[in-house]
Design a protein around this motif. Structure first.
Motif, PDB file in Angstrom:
ATOM      1  N   SER A   1       0.823  -1.210   0.000  1.00 58.08           N
ATOM      2  CA  SER A   1       0.000   0.000   0.000  1.00 58.08           C
ATOM      3  C   SER A   1       0.857   1.260   0.000  1.00 58.08           C
ATOM      4  O   SER A   1       0.391   2.324  -0.400  1.00 58.08           O
ATOM      5  CB  SER A   1      -0.909   0.013   1.235  1.00 58.08           C
ATOM      6  OG  SER A   1      -1.789  -1.084   1.234  1.00 58.08           O
TER       7      SER A   1
ATOM      8  N   GLN B   1      -5.824   1.991  12.157  1.00 55.25           N
ATOM      9  CA  GLN B   1      -6.104   2.471  10.801  1.00 55.25           C
ATOM     10  C   GLN B   1      -5.490   3.854  10.559  1.00 55.25           C
ATOM     11  O   GLN B   1      -4.893   4.105   9.507  1.00 55.25           O
ATOM     12  CB  GLN B   1      -7.611   2.532  10.558  1.00 55.25           C
ATOM     13  CG  GLN B   1      -7.974   2.989   9.142  1.00 55.25           C
ATOM     14  CD  GLN B   1      -9.468   3.137   8.936  1.00 55.25           C
ATOM     15  OE1 GLN B   1     -10.233   3.306   9.900  1.00 55.25           O
ATOM     16  NE2 GLN B   1      -9.907   3.080   7.689  1.00 55.25           N
TER      17      GLN B   1
ATOM     18  N   THR C   1      -2.655   4.635   7.782  1.00 54.03           N
ATOM     19  CA  THR C   1      -2.991   5.572   6.712  1.00 54.03           C
ATOM     20  C   THR C   1      -2.037   6.758   6.699  1.00 54.03           C
ATOM     21  O   THR C   1      -1.656   7.245   5.624  1.00 54.03           O
ATOM     22  CB  THR C   1      -4.445   6.057   6.866  1.00 54.03           C
ATOM     23  OG1 THR C   1      -5.308   4.916   6.983  1.00 54.03           O
ATOM     24  CG2 THR C   1      -4.883   6.880   5.669  1.00 54.03           C
TER      25      THR C   1
ATOM     26  N   ILE D   1      -9.314   7.538   5.027  1.00 58.11           N
ATOM     27  CA  ILE D   1     -10.054   6.757   6.013  1.00 58.11           C
ATOM     28  C   ILE D   1     -11.539   6.751   5.672  1.00 58.11           C
ATOM     29  O   ILE D   1     -12.209   5.709   5.727  1.00 58.11           O
ATOM     30  CB  ILE D   1      -9.813   7.309   7.430  1.00 58.11           C
ATOM     31  CG1 ILE D   1      -8.368   7.034   7.860  1.00 58.11           C
ATOM     32  CG2 ILE D   1     -10.799   6.706   8.434  1.00 58.11           C
ATOM     33  CD1 ILE D   1      -7.965   7.669   9.171  1.00 58.11           C
TER      34      ILE D   1
ATOM     35  N   GLU E   1     -12.299   4.398   2.733  1.00 59.81           N
ATOM     36  CA  GLU E   1     -11.834   3.012   2.850  1.00 59.81           C
ATOM     37  C   GLU E   1     -12.941   2.047   2.422  1.00 59.81           C
ATOM     38  O   GLU E   1     -14.063   2.106   2.937  1.00 59.81           O
ATOM     39  CB  GLU E   1     -11.422   2.727   4.297  1.00 59.81           C
ATOM     40  CG  GLU E   1     -11.048   1.286   4.592  1.00 59.81           C
ATOM     41  CD  GLU E   1      -9.870   0.804   3.772  1.00 59.81           C
ATOM     42  OE1 GLU E   1     -10.061  -0.104   2.943  1.00 59.81           O
ATOM     43  OE2 GLU E   1      -8.767   1.368   3.958  1.00 59.81           O
TER      44      GLU E   1
ATOM     45  N   GLU F   1     -12.632  -1.372   2.537  1.00 58.57           N
ATOM     46  CA  GLU F   1     -12.488  -2.671   3.178  1.00 58.57           C
ATOM     47  C   GLU F   1     -12.949  -2.592   4.632  1.00 58.57           C
ATOM     48  O   GLU F   1     -12.967  -1.510   5.239  1.00 58.57           O
ATOM     49  CB  GLU F   1     -11.042  -3.159   3.111  1.00 58.57           C
ATOM     50  CG  GLU F   1     -10.574  -3.451   1.691  1.00 58.57           C
ATOM     51  CD  GLU F   1      -9.169  -4.043   1.636  1.00 58.57           C
ATOM     52  OE1 GLU F   1      -8.572  -4.278   2.712  1.00 58.57           O
ATOM     53  OE2 GLU F   1      -8.665  -4.264   0.532  1.00 58.57           O
TER      54      GLU F   1
ATOM     55  N   PRO G   1     -17.401   0.150   5.505  1.00 54.59           N
ATOM     56  CA  PRO G   1     -16.772   0.307   4.184  1.00 54.59           C
ATOM     57  C   PRO G   1     -17.565   1.288   3.335  1.00 54.59           C
ATOM     58  O   PRO G   1     -18.792   1.219   3.257  1.00 54.59           O
ATOM     59  CB  PRO G   1     -16.808  -1.112   3.611  1.00 54.59           C
ATOM     60  CG  PRO G   1     -16.796  -1.998   4.815  1.00 54.59           C
ATOM     61  CD  PRO G   1     -17.605  -1.270   5.839  1.00 54.59           C
TER      62      PRO G   1
END
Length: 476
Positions: free
Chosen positions: A108, A250, A254, A279, A282, A284, A465
């Motif tokens: 990523s 997270q 990020t 964020i 996102e 997922e 998500p």
């Protein structure tokens, strides 16, 4: 995920919901979660027919509720259809040898392929944990290219693999034709994770759901899936949920990604905007480890919940931010670790050498928990987070003593002949705990209490998500 597939995802998934619609979205998301909770409990969905009075007479909940349920169901189906298309696109190219295809596993941070050696280490560590319980009848949800099947199925009487992608199932099925001894014990089916009703109750001793739950539409959907697979397990059977992304970290992850991708000299305020947007968008599902502890507490079928950080010498996003969970079905004897004596890193012990001396002492009490060790693998991303203005959501520890790389504790345990495990810490989101057990501890024991749950608090246990935002359908 490869750049081409990522671009496909961005084009295929619905756009982010405008700010003016966020409140409606949250209301409908709550309805979606309620629908899935009812599904998990075996109750009819809101708006289903309810029989009252004389035989054959019935009333239905409000038309509005029925329409909302229909909109939610359509959104869930759209979600599954989109990811099915994504994975069909990912699996469309030529595969490497069966079980050795890691196409799409890209960093990523810079988009480069994660080295194959690191991916094999990631796979082998999970397979080792699964095989430790000597599985004989296995269901794998999300069989993909067969990375786990190839290594586990030879030890089994029966191995059932399912996948959302029909293309993945068809390709793997063709590859299995070259391995007749393996093929005769393997069944493959193209279906979403929640469709398990046709499988007999108690027919498996192991269910594997590895690197799959991040593509589920919500934590309520995951609850429904877990409730369904627990029905399929014999007493003492296990659900291995691997490669779960940690919601607690997270923001840290990020921040590290956005700093790496931003041009040199990008202002901290700009980075904060980029982090917040990433964020918010996102696509997922990320889960606080507490979600699994809470699920186990609510579910009478779960005797033990074992939550551990990912193993691996490689220092990458998989070993920094992901974890594995094992749920063991009751009734079964468990090894309780919640009450193990604990010492704090930085005060009782502050170096690996001090810890080794303590553990080697003939009077050492085992198991022993060492709490609050700063996770050395997060330092760069935490530094990126520290540059950002505004209060963050990552709970930081007050630990002042640096700690070795997490894998050093496993090496120490191996050198002393001790059972060793690492998990997230109550001391801070940036910390881990390490537990050392006696030499006679078995890898296949049903451990519980390894992860120390936080006291009850208004803490979010899962994100939403972004593509699940419902943009149509009535609201009250």
């Amino acid at each position: 995920m490869s750049g081409a597939v990522q671009a496909f995802v961005e084009d295929a998934l619905p756009d982010a919901v405008p700010d003016a619609e966020i409140e409606d979205r949250d209301t409908e998301q709550a309805r979606a979660d309620e629908r899935l909770r009812r599904l998990a409990a075996g109750l009819p969905p809101t708006g289903a027919a309810v029989v009252t009075g004389t035989a054959g007479s019935s009333v239905r909940a409000t038309d509005t509720a029925s329409a909302v349920d229909a909109a939610v169901a359509a959104a869930e189906e759209e979600w599954l259809t989109t990811w099915r298309s994504v994975y069909d696109a990912s699996y469309a190219g030529s595969w490497d040898a069966m079980g050795e295809d890691f196409t799409g596993w890209n960093s990523s941070y810079d988009g480069s392929a994660i080295p194959v050696a690191e991916m094999r280490e990631w796979r082998d560590a999970a397979v080792e944990r699964i095989l430790a319980a000597a599985p004989r009848r296995v269901l794998e949800i999300g069989v993909g290219s067969g990375a786990f099947l190839v290594r586990i199925a030879p030890h089994c009487e029966r191995y059932v693999g399912t996948d959302l992608s029909p293309l993945a199932v068809a390709t793997l099925d063709r590859q299995l034709e070259a391995h007749p001894a393996l093929r005769q014990r393997v069944e493959l089916h193209a279906r979403p994770a929640h469709l398990t009703d046709d499988l007999p109750a108690g027919s498996f001793d192991t269910v594997v759901i590895n690197s799959v739950v991040q593509y589920f539409p919500s934590d309520a959907y995951l609850t429904a899936v877990l409730t369904g697979v627990l029905r399929l397990l014999a007493p003492g059977g296990r659900v291995f949920i691997g490669d779960v992304r940690n919601l607690r970290l997270q923001e840290c992850f990020t921040a590290g990604v956005q700093q790496r991708q931003a041009p040199a000299g990008t202002a901290a305020a700009t980075l904060r905007v980029l982090v917040d947007r990433a964020i918010e968008s996102e696509n997922e599902l990320l889960l606080d480890p507490q979600y699994f502890a809470d699920f186990a507490g609510r579910c009478g079928d779960v005797a033990a919940v074992d939550i551990r950080t990912k193993r691996g010498v490689a220092d990458n996003e998989l070993t920094r931010y992901r974890y594995d969970v094992v749920l063991t079905k009751a009734p079964v004897s468990v090894v309780e670790l919640a009450t193990a004596p604990a010492v704090a890193w930085g005060s009782a012990v502050a170096t690996l050498e001090e810890l080794a001396t303590r553990l080697a002492d003939a009077e050492a009490v085992l198991p022993l928990r060492v709490t609050g060790m700063p996770n050395a693998r997060l330092l760069d991303d935490l530094s990126a987070l520290d540059r950002l203005p505004g209060a963050g959501v990552v709970r930081r520890s007050a630990a002042g003593s640096p700690a070795p790389d997490p894998e050093e504790f496993h090496r120490l345990g191996a050198r002393l002949g001790l059972w060793t495990a690492t998990t997230w810490s109550q001391a801070g989101d940036d910390c881990i705990d390490v537990l050392f057990g006696p030499p006679d501890a078995k890898l296949d024991d049903a451990f519980t209490g390894l992860f120390p749950p936080l006291p009850p608090a208004n803490r979010q246990l899962a994100n939403t998500p972004s593509a699940l935002a419902l943009q149509a359908g009535p609201s009250e």
